[in-house]
Structures are given as C-alpha cells and as structure tokens.
Design a protein around this motif. Structure first.
Motif, mmCIF file in Angstrom:
data_model
loop_
_atom_site.group_PDB
_atom_site.id
_atom_site.type_symbol
_atom_site.label_atom_id
_atom_site.label_comp_id
_atom_site.label_asym_id
_atom_site.label_seq_id
_atom_site.Cartn_x
_atom_site.Cartn_y
_atom_site.Cartn_z
ATOM 1 N N LYS A 3 0.852 -1.188 0.000
ATOM 2 C CA LYS A 3 0.000 0.000 0.000
ATOM 3 C C LYS A 3 0.889 1.240 0.000
ATOM 4 C CE LYS A 3 -4.410 -0.888 0.679
ATOM 5 N NZ LYS A 3 -5.405 -0.271 -0.142
ATOM 6 N N SER A 4 0.422 2.292 -0.670
ATOM 7 C CA SER A 4 1.215 3.513 -0.771
ATOM 8 C C SER A 4 0.317 4.737 -0.776
ATOM 9 C CB SER A 4 2.057 3.481 -2.045
ATOM 10 O OG SER A 4 1.219 3.519 -3.179
ATOM 11 N N ARG A 7 0.708 6.970 -6.623
ATOM 12 C CA ARG A 7 1.123 6.199 -7.794
ATOM 13 C C ARG A 7 1.714 7.179 -8.791
ATOM 14 N NH1 ARG A 7 -4.314 3.337 -9.482
ATOM 15 N NH2 ARG A 7 -2.953 2.143 -10.855
ATOM 16 N N CYS A 84 -2.258 10.885 -5.874
ATOM 17 C CA CYS A 84 -2.345 10.400 -4.499
ATOM 18 C C CYS A 84 -3.791 10.042 -4.198
ATOM 19 C CB CYS A 84 -1.880 11.476 -3.528
ATOM 20 S SG CYS A 84 -0.159 11.943 -3.782
ATOM 21 N N LYS A 112 5.307 3.107 -6.947
ATOM 22 C CA LYS A 112 4.563 3.424 -5.728
ATOM 23 C C LYS A 112 5.360 4.480 -4.980
ATOM 24 C CE LYS A 112 1.502 0.195 -6.368
ATOM 25 N NZ LYS A 112 0.191 0.505 -6.835
ATOM 26 N N ARG A 113 4.678 5.504 -4.499
ATOM 27 C CA ARG A 113 5.328 6.579 -3.743
ATOM 28 C C ARG A 113 4.752 6.583 -2.336
ATOM 29 N NH1 ARG A 113 7.657 10.416 -7.207
ATOM 30 N NH2 ARG A 113 8.791 10.942 -5.323
ATOM 31 N N GLY A 114 5.603 6.753 -1.352
ATOM 32 C CA GLY A 114 5.152 6.775 0.031
ATOM 33 C C GLY A 114 4.615 5.423 0.476
ATOM 34 N N ILE A 115 5.413 4.377 0.294
ATOM 35 C CA ILE A 115 4.971 3.039 0.688
ATOM 36 C C ILE A 115 4.797 3.008 2.204
ATOM 37 C CG2 ILE A 115 5.623 0.593 0.752
ATOM 38 C CD1 ILE A 115 7.003 1.078 -1.970
#
Length: 132
Positions: A3-4, A7, A84, A112-115
C-alpha cells in the motif's frame, strides 16, 4: 501488493503527431482533459512554448500533478502522472494522452510513492482528506 500514498507513472511517448506536440494550446487542453478524465480535481496549470519548438507544462491537481515535456522534432513526449489517494486512476490519463498525441509506441512504468511500511504508517492511522 504494498500500500502507498501515491502512484507515479513515468511515460515515454514515441512517434507522436509533431504538430500537436508543438501547440501549447493543444497540449494544455489534452493535459487538463487527462486530469479530468482520470478523476482528478484541477487546481491550476502552467504551460510554456519554447522557440523554435517544444512545450513544457504542468497541471497541478488536488491529488498531485501531471507534467509534460515535448520534443516535436523527434515526435517524442515525456509525461509524468503522479496521483495520491484512491479516487484518481493515473492509467486513464495515460491512455487518453497516448491517443490524443497519436503515439504509435509507448513505454510506461508505475512507481509506488510513500509506501506505508517504509514510512512507518498503518492503514488505520491514515487521515481522510476531503477534496473540495
């Protein structure tokens, strides 16, 4: 699947229509339409035409941004679509743009950004943001 928070699509669009890629009005229109079609909420946008050719620009959305740089002389565009939250689908924007620019060949990767695990948050601790 991890989960992040966001994207991020990094897209290479090849063999595009060079006239479209050199029209600041068309690029801005298509980028805004891509944002809307993906479910994003536009905050602002800025686009610039370089001489003798090429466009750079961004659409800032409540959910992050869409950015583009074009090289009409090579029939090439690089596009970033970063979203986001779960209400926006960046793939819809990508599909729209490849058709709009008449791209005959593409290369696209999703990151994925900010996992969650990497930044130490759990799904239960996420705050809900209302987009207005």
């Amino acid at each position: 699947m991890a989960k992040s928070l966001g994207r991020h699509l990094i897209a290479e669009l090849y063999e595009c229509d060079e006239e479209i890629l050199n029209s600041v009005e068309e690029i801005e229109y298509y980028m805004k339409e891509a944002a809307i079609k993906s479910g994003a909420t536009i905050v602002t946008s800025t686009f610039h035409r370089f001489l003798p050719h090429g466009i750079s620009g961004a659409v800032i959305v409540s959910e992050s941004h869409l950015a583009i740089h074009t090289w009409p002389e090579y029939k090439y565009a690089s596009v970033d679509i970063y979203t986001c939250g779960e209400s926006v689908n960046p793939w819809i924007a990508f599909e729209y743009l490849k058709e709009a620019f008449k791209s005959k060949r593409q290369d696209v990767s999703e990151y994925k950004r900010g996992i969650f695990e990497a930044i130490g948050i759990s799904e239960n601790s996420l705050h809900k943001v209302e987009v207005k």
